[in-house]
Each structure stands twice: as C-alpha cells, then as structure tokens.
Motif scaffolding. Structure first.
Motif, PDB file in Angstrom:
ATOM      1  N   THR A   1       0.802  -1.231   0.000  1.00  0.00           N
ATOM      2  CA  THR A   1       0.000   0.000   0.000  1.00  0.00           C
ATOM      3  C   THR A   1       0.833   1.278   0.000  1.00  0.00           C
ATOM      4  O   THR A   1       0.348   2.340  -0.377  1.00  0.00           O
TER       5      THR A   1
ATOM      6  N   ASP B   1       7.152  -2.327  -8.833  1.00  0.00           N
ATOM      7  CA  ASP B   1       6.546  -2.174 -10.150  1.00  0.00           C
ATOM      8  C   ASP B   1       5.251  -2.975 -10.179  1.00  0.00           C
ATOM      9  O   ASP B   1       5.144  -4.004 -10.809  1.00  0.00           O
ATOM     10  N   GLY B   2       4.286  -2.501  -9.424  1.00  0.00           N
ATOM     11  CA  GLY B   2       3.010  -3.224  -9.371  1.00  0.00           C
ATOM     12  C   GLY B   2       1.908  -2.222  -9.127  1.00  0.00           C
ATOM     13  O   GLY B   2       2.055  -1.034  -9.429  1.00  0.00           O
ATOM     14  N   GLU B   3       0.856  -2.704  -8.552  1.00  0.00           N
ATOM     15  CA  GLU B   3      -0.313  -1.842  -8.296  1.00  0.00           C
ATOM     16  C   GLU B   3      -0.463  -1.650  -6.795  1.00  0.00           C
ATOM     17  O   GLU B   3      -0.706  -2.632  -6.084  1.00  0.00           O
ATOM     18  N   PRO B   4      -0.249  -0.488  -6.205  1.00  0.00           N
ATOM     19  CA  PRO B   4       0.178   0.732  -6.894  1.00  0.00           C
ATOM     20  C   PRO B   4       1.694   0.707  -7.141  1.00  0.00           C
ATOM     21  O   PRO B   4       2.427   0.049  -6.402  1.00  0.00           O
ATOM     22  N   GLN B   5       2.098   1.436  -8.160  1.00  0.00           N
ATOM     23  CA  GLN B   5       3.533   1.564  -8.411  1.00  0.00           C
ATOM     24  C   GLN B   5       4.126   2.451  -7.298  1.00  0.00           C
ATOM     25  O   GLN B   5       3.541   3.485  -6.958  1.00  0.00           O
TER      26      GLN B   5
END
Ligand code: FES
Length: 641
Positions: A457, A507-511
């Motif tokens: 998060t 590098d994912g959600e969220p970056q």
C-alpha cells in the motif's frame, strides 16, 4: 539469657528480638519487607514465611524444631479454608521462641522486583503508591458524636499509622453503606504520595478483588497503555489506539495552529483526547476482565503539547518562542480530573516536562534508560515529528529537541504512509543488479519470494530510511541526495520524474517510487536529528559517543546500519546502536509500579541541562553539514556506503 537471633533471607537482615515476638513484628523491627494487608489478623496471608530447621553454617545458626510457636487456631483456620503451602507459616501468628532462619518468599515481599521485558535488563522495584489496609472501625455510639469518616480515620491512624488522610466527596457518598455492609470491617486503598495519603477506594470486609494501575504513553499519533496488577507488577493487558486528535492535524504544530486559529479549538482537542483516554481505560479493563473501577492509580507521559491539551490548558505559548509551558513540574492529580472511568478517587501522576519541546515522555525515557547513571557516554534519540535527544554519562545529562518534521512517519513522502499492514518497512537493493526487494508489515516473506502475495500500500518511515540508504549504497543516489548521473539513469529502475528522477521500488499496483523530493525531505529530517545530537555533543565537549539508544516505536524499527549509512545519527560501531523499544511507556510503568521513582525523576529533570536548538548558531552549521549522505562531519568508517 540472650534474646533469640532472627535471620531473614533473602535480604540477610538479622537481629535479636524479645522471645514471643511475632515474625511480622520482628520483620518490622529489623526493616524486612514482609507484606500485610489485614494488619496481623490472619486473613490476608500476605505475611507467609518459610522457616528453616537444622544447621545453617553459611549463616552461622542452628535452628531448633520448636524455634517458632506451634501452629495456632488462626493458622489452622486459614489452612483449612485456603490451604497453606507445606512448611509455610503466617508471620503474624508465629512467635519466635529461639534462634531462627526465616525465608520471605517473593509473594510475601513488599517491594518485589518485577522483571522488565524491555531492551534494558534492569528490573522494576514494586512499591506502588497504592497500599491496601484492612481496618476494624469503631461503631457509632450515642455517647460519641463523631462521624463515620472520623472513626475510619482514627482506625487507620491507630492500626496502620496513617495520619492526615485526605478524602473526597465521591468516597464519602458511599462511606456509610460500605461500613455497615462490612459490619464495620473495611479494606481501604490508600494512595501515598510525597507527604500525603488519600483514600482512593473503600470496600466492605476484606477485599480480594483486582488492584490495578495504568501506565499511559499519550503520543500525538497513538495512545498506548499498560494495565498492571499492582500486587504483582504483572501486565494484565496492553493496548493502543489512534489519538482521536488526528482529525485536527497530523503533527503537533498543526494542532497548535488549530488551537490558535480556531475559536474553541483547544477545547475540542481536549475533549477528543480525553474521550480517547477513557476508551483506552475501558478497552484495557475489558481485555483484562476487571472492572475499570479497580484501576486505582494512573501514570501519564506525553509531549508538552499533548500534556497541555490533555489537561485542558491552551497550547498557544508552545507555538512560539520562548515556548513557555504553563507548568513543567510533575503533577499529582486524580484520574477523575481527566474524566477517566477509573476508581473515582484514583491517583493520576503526570511526569515532569523537561522543557518547552522536551516533554514528560522524554522524562520517562530518562527514567527507563537512566543516562545519568551510564558509565558509557550514551546518546538517546526518540524519533517522532520532534526528535527528543538526550546525552548523558555519570550524573550529567543534556537534552534538546530537534524539529525533524513528519517525514520519518511517512508524511511528506510521495508514497508515504503510517506503519500499518501493507506498508514497506524493510528494503534491500542488490548493489550489482540494483534490483530491490522488500518486506511489508503483515508478512514475513520478502517480495522476491514466489509465495509473496501481500498487498502493498505504501512505504512507512523505516522503509523510506532503508530504501534511501540502500540506494546510496548501490550508487543510485549521490552524496548530495541527487539522482541524475548518466551512470545512475542507465539503470532500468531509474525513471524520469518531471525534471528529476525517481527510483522504482515496486513495479506493481500501486507503483511505488522514491522521488528526489522524497530524498530531500528525508535529508532535511535526518540533518535536523543529527544536528541536535551533534549540538549536545559540542556542549558535552566530545566528538564521539560510546552508545546510541534508539527509543520509541520508530526507533524500534530502524535498522542501525541504515541509520548510520544515512548519517542520521553520529558515527558509532553498529553493535553499540540499540533499540530501547517503547522506553517512554516503560518509564510510565516504572513510575506506576515504584512510587520512589517519582521523586527520582523529578530530581533528575531539574538537573538536566536543557539546550534550545532554535537559539544555538551551531545548530544551523551542523544542520547544513549534515544534509549530505552520510553527512559532512563524521568519517563513518563503519558504514558500508
Ligand atoms: Fe494478614 Fe498475617 S498479616 S494474615
């Protein structure tokens, strides 16, 4: 014939007493800690001792079988009803007839040691401000016009030598029914403070219910409490909740501004924090499954702004130089003064504040960590929105606060957040490949583990420190805090960010990226922290410290290596940089369990040399020099940057 020799263990205290003296009286004569709540009536069993028989060459004594009087009817009655452990006697009943060796088991010792489960391994002495006293009160009589309270006071004076007892209307309301319900036998909880005794609670008959105390660490973000058994010192429940004042401002200064700018703002915040404290009392009592009214004593530590807002004092003066406190002294109040749902006349002790920005929480840290007694020169750093810093050795302690701002708590950081599940808290960057991996709060797995599936998060304070230190170690940021050299931007993890650059951490959600502005915010915060520490070292006349103690919840999560790589703290061997955990909370617990700690910290606080960073020109110089990574002042031969 010489009087019998009595030796008490484990204290080793010895002396001669007249034949026929009870063990309890002998203990009192020889200054031995032997407990008693019922005053020698054979009810409480607090006076239990274990006599030895035979030869004890180590003590130079031989004890006959009949050194103590035979088991009497009172002991027999207690044994039949409750059971005495084999070999045990009631000290108030057993009489000394000849030389004797008596062991006082831990549960019968008045001032036991409570094992402290914190980083410092000193135990806490158990000597709470609350003592229970069972008394038999004279009944009213047509020929004696005195009131019930006066007869209770006379009984306490005669049976327990408690004079000048203060009472309160709340106690008086139930006094008459309590005395009659107990058939003129009652248990009084007496709150002893410096020179005064107050009646904190009264129960009919002999009271065997819970006797609890509460140590509260009131922080600007969280309120934490330890509910303790005042008979044993054990922690019955520990809990924390968010400070409800957060809705008025994240950090202290925004709350002071709210009080300054808003009509009635200070009052709103006082009501909010008192509600929070009352909720904490109820939650802890529920968790421990005791009534909140069994809480008879409370200690409170907090920073100066929280101190004023909790007490209902306007923090206006704390928002501007010279940062004058309404009072810096320790306060002996009643828990009811803050609306706490404890026993109505429970005590409330607020530790003294050290200075306008160095509060009772720092005093509690001093009580816990004892920098004044340290042989090694010890730097104690409690990191929050304001860092509270102390430097001490052998009787001398200096203190200051430094305006670090909220960056260390994740504020002012682009992906920053509070330490909560999902927040990145640990980071490693492979110096060769520059690939990061991290851990989030709530998971034991590193992010490169195939089984890692936790939501991510944001990044919390310890995470942002680690990632920037790791970036420095991997050459992704230079000593001035900039990303941008061709060598750095060649990395696929470095992304353009407007006119500057950012490091791609997740590098994912969220970056999640670490921007140059984030690095700048941490540089400012760590430079302020370092400059405060360095200023104290200047005043102490030293260039180096022997030990660094990181206090507070944040301190507990910072890795010493990374703090050193950033130059947040003066250079030191990483093995001498340790965490003290919640030292302020431990200090509050010490003041709760050991009333002698109260005058001790009051004396120490008066002796602490307070340094005001705002008026020290050297602070600015150190601040400027410290913004580099690690910094421009220390050699840092021990870091890996
Ligand atoms: Fe209470 Fe002995 S003092 S039982």
């Amino acid at each position: 014939m010489t009087d019998p020799l009595v030796i008490f263990t484990p204290s080793g205290k010895r002396g001669r007493v007249a034949p026929g003296t009870t063990v309890l009286d002998a203990a009192r004569q020889l200054g031995v800690d032997l407990d008693s709540v019922c005053g020698g009536r054979g009810i409480c069993s607090k006076c239990q001792i274990q006599p030895g028989t035979g030869a004890f060459p180590k003590h130079g004594i031989t004890v006959a079988e009949d050194a103590l009087s035979a088991f009497n009817a009172v002991e027999q009655r207690y044994d039949d009803k409750r059971g005495l452990k084999p070999g045990r006697r009631l000290g108030c009943q057993a009489r000394i007839q000849s030389d004797v060796l008596l062991d006082v088991p831990p549960e019968s010792q008045l001032h036991k040691q409570v094992v402290r489960k914190a980083a410092t391994h000193r135990d806490i002495r158990l000597d709470p401000a609350i003592r229970l006293a069972y008394v038999e009160v004279a009944q009213p009589d047509m020929h004696d016009p005195s009131g019930d309270l006066e007869r209770l006071k006379a009984a306490l004076a005669a049976q327990w030598e408690i004079d000048n007892l203060q009472t309160d209307l709340a106690i008086l309301k139930n006094l008459q029914t309590t005395l009659r319900k107990g058939d003129w036998k009652v248990t009084a909880a007496i709150h002893h403070t410096s020179g005064a005794s107050r009646l904190a609670a009264l129960w009919p008959g002999y009271y065997e219910g819970p006797v609890a105390g509460l140590a509260i660490d009131l922080g600007s973000t969280t309120i934490a409490g330890h509910l303790c058994d005042l008979r044993t010192g054990a922690i019955l429940a520990s809990s924390g909740l968010m400070n409800p004042q957060i809705r008025f401002g994240e950090d202290l200064m925004s709350r002071v501004s709210y009080a300054m700018m808003t009509e009635g703002g200070a009052g709103e915040m006082t009501a909010a924090v008192r509600d929070g404290l009352a909720d904490l009392v109820r939650a802890l009592a529920d968790e421990a499954q005791i009534p909140a009214e069994a809480i008879l004593d409370v200690t409170l530590v907090c920073n100066p702004v929280m101190h004023h807002l909790a007490l209902g004092l306007d923090p206006y003066e704390l928002g501007q130089a010279p940062f004058a406190l309404a009072t810096a002294d320790a306060l002996d109040l009643k828990a009811g003064d803050l609306g706490l749902p404890t026993a109505p006349f429970a005590g409330l002790y607020i530790l003294p504040c050290i200075a306008g920005h160095v509060g009772a929480d720092a005093a509690a840290v001093a009580l816990s960590e004892e920098p004044d007694r340290a042989e090694a020169l010890t730097l104690i750093v409690d990191v929050g929105t304001n860092a509270e810093i102390m430097l001490g050795q052998k009787g001398r302690v200096l203190a200051c606060s430094s305006p670090t701002g909220p960056a260390f708590e994740g504020a002012q950081i682009s992906a920053g957040q509070r330490a909560a599940p999902g927040a990145i808290e640990r980071v490693e960057i492979d110096p060769a490949t520059r690939t990061p991996r991290f851990k989030v709060i709530g998971s034991d797995l590193w992010s490169d583990d195939p089984a890692f599936d936790s939501p991510v998060t944001g990044i919390c304070g310890s995470g942002i420190i680690e990632v920037i230190a790791e970036m420095r170690r991997a050459g992704l940021v230079d000593a001035t805090g900039l990303i941008g050299s061709p060598e750095q931007t060649a990395s696929t993890r470095i992304l353009p960010d407007g006119r500057t650059y950012a490091f791609l951490l997740h590098d994912g959600e969220p970056q999640i990226t670490v921007t140059n502005a984030d690095i700048r915010a941490i540089q400012m915060a760590k430079a302020a922290l370092y400059a405060g520490a360095r200023l104290l070292m200047d005043k102490f006349g030293t260039d180096a410290v022997d030990r660094i103690v990181l206090a507070g919840a944040f301190g507990a999560h910072i890795s010493p290596d990374h703090a050193l790589i950033l130059g947040m703290i003066p250079d030191a061997d990483p093995v001498n940089v340790t965490s003290a955990g919640n030292a302020a909370g431990t200090g509050a617990r010490i003041a709760l369990l050991d009333k002698t700690a109260r005058p001790r910290i009051e004396t120490l606080v008066r002796k602490i040399e307070k340094i005001e960073t705002a008026i020290e020109p050297r602070f600015q110089e150190h601040f400027v020099a410290a913004s580099a990574i690690p910094n421009g002042a220390d050699p840092f031969p021990l870091t890996r940057a």
